[in-house]
Enzyme design. Structure first.
Site, mmCIF file in Angstrom:
data_model
loop_
_atom_site.group_PDB
_atom_site.id
_atom_site.type_symbol
_atom_site.label_atom_id
_atom_site.label_comp_id
_atom_site.label_asym_id
_atom_site.label_seq_id
_atom_site.Cartn_x
_atom_site.Cartn_y
_atom_site.Cartn_z
ATOM 1 N N ASP A 107 4.367 6.233 17.006
ATOM 2 C CA ASP A 107 5.729 5.982 17.478
ATOM 3 C C ASP A 107 6.658 6.886 16.674
ATOM 4 O O ASP A 107 6.899 8.037 17.030
ATOM 5 C CB ASP A 107 5.996 4.489 17.230
ATOM 6 C CG ASP A 107 7.059 3.935 18.154
ATOM 7 O OD1 ASP A 107 8.098 4.577 18.296
ATOM 8 O OD2 ASP A 107 6.848 2.851 18.719
ATOM 9 N N PHE A 156 9.020 0.416 25.711
ATOM 10 C CA PHE A 156 8.258 -0.657 25.073
ATOM 11 C C PHE A 156 6.945 -0.838 25.829
ATOM 12 O O PHE A 156 6.926 -1.427 26.898
ATOM 13 C CB PHE A 156 9.070 -1.946 25.093
ATOM 14 C CG PHE A 156 8.622 -2.940 24.077
ATOM 15 C CD1 PHE A 156 7.277 -3.162 23.831
ATOM 16 C CD2 PHE A 156 9.553 -3.645 23.334
ATOM 17 C CE1 PHE A 156 6.858 -4.067 22.878
ATOM 18 C CE2 PHE A 156 9.146 -4.558 22.375
ATOM 19 C CZ PHE A 156 7.803 -4.773 22.156
ATOM 20 N N VAL A 157 5.873 -0.297 25.277
ATOM 21 C CA VAL A 157 4.587 -0.375 25.974
ATOM 22 C C VAL A 157 3.686 -1.441 25.365
ATOM 23 O O VAL A 157 3.710 -1.697 24.163
ATOM 24 C CB VAL A 157 3.848 0.988 25.998
ATOM 25 C CG1 VAL A 157 4.520 1.958 26.936
ATOM 26 C CG2 VAL A 157 3.735 1.588 24.619
HETATM 27 C C1 PRP Z 1 1.589 0.199 15.359
HETATM 28 C C2 PRP Z 1 0.507 1.260 15.501
HETATM 29 C C3 PRP Z 1 0.710 2.107 14.285
HETATM 30 C C4 PRP Z 1 2.190 2.017 14.031
HETATM 31 C C5 PRP Z 1 2.836 3.253 14.567
HETATM 32 O O1 PRP Z 1 1.113 -0.820 14.572
HETATM 33 O O2 PRP Z 1 -0.767 0.695 15.559
HETATM 34 O O3 PRP Z 1 -0.035 1.642 13.190
HETATM 35 O O4 PRP Z 1 2.692 0.878 14.742
HETATM 36 O O5 PRP Z 1 4.217 3.207 14.372
HETATM 37 P P1 PRP Z 1 5.002 4.382 13.640
HETATM 38 O O6 PRP Z 1 4.503 5.659 14.202
HETATM 39 O O7 PRP Z 1 6.439 4.108 14.021
HETATM 40 O O8 PRP Z 1 4.800 4.269 12.173
HETATM 41 P P2 PRP Z 1 1.914 -2.187 14.336
HETATM 42 O O9 PRP Z 1 2.755 -2.075 13.110
HETATM 43 O O10 PRP Z 1 2.619 -2.564 15.608
HETATM 44 O O11 PRP Z 1 0.750 -3.212 13.997
HETATM 45 P P3 PRP Z 1 -0.442 -3.747 14.932
HETATM 46 O O12 PRP Z 1 -1.367 -2.579 15.186
HETATM 47 O O13 PRP Z 1 -1.104 -4.804 14.128
HETATM 48 O O14 PRP Z 1 0.172 -4.268 16.219
#
Ligand code: PRP
Length: 183
Positions: A107, A156-157
């Protein structure tokens, strides 16, 4: 669960299970070529990467090891801060290992940019990144991604590991969540 099962919660269906699997097969062939003669350690980032890891690892026609990390970004709500806390560390010594980080989504890029540096500092021979999804318009830092499934809009996916309030991770496809669900 299929996208059709939650149609009312979706603004749009983005990627079907078939599209995800087809792309993963292509990526698997690239990985086999790039890592010929080398052992790979796949590092999955919990919890979102579970589906990608399971499908990618089974698509690969070579032996791979798998290990897992759980990290949490300090920040408010859905906004990453770039400061990452390790909640569960690897069990594997990375010295001289070829590491491929497996992620569901990039992201802002802050988590992955921190994680790559962290794994490099442990003495890995190489650290590369494979992500199923990437949002080019949300990137705050450049992240060198070797394998990317799909570039997607900054929306928001959910699905295929991605959640909203811990729901929708078990969707076979990826969809854009309808605003009425989270507003
Ligand atoms: C998501 C994804 C990455 C991070 C990316 O994890 O798996 O680890 O966000 O976001 P960024 O590029 O903005 O740093 P999340 O924190 O949602 O945890 P999860 O995998 O447990 O849902």
């Amino acid at each position: 669960m299929d996208l059709a099962d939650i149609r009312d919660d979706l603004k749009e269906e983005l990627l079907t299970e078939a599209q995800l699997h087809e792309r993963l097969e292509e990526i698997a062939r690239e990985i086999e070529r790039d890592y010929e003669g080398r052992d790979v350690l796949l590092v999955g980032v919990l919890r979102g990467a579970v589906m990608v890891m399971a499908d990618l690892a089974r698509s690969l026609k070579k032996h791979v090891e798998m290990d897992w990390m759980a990290v949490s970004s300090y920040g408010s709500g859905t906004v990453s801060s770039g400061v990452v806390r390790i909640l569960k560390d690897l069990d594997t010594d990375l010295t001289n290992r070829h590491v491929l980080i497996v992620e569901d989504i990039i992201d802002s890029g802050l988590t992955l940019s921190w994680l790559r540096q962290n794994l490099v500092s442990r003495g890995a021979a190489s650290v590369e990144i494979c992500t199923m999804l990437r949002k080019p318009d949300a990137l705050k830092v450049e992240v060198d991604v070797k394998y990317c499934g799909f570039d997607i809009p900054n929306e928001f996916v959910i699905g295929y590991g991605l959640d909203y309030a811990e729901k929708y991770r078990n969707l076979r496809g990826v969809g854009i969540l309808a605003p009425h669900v989270y507003q």
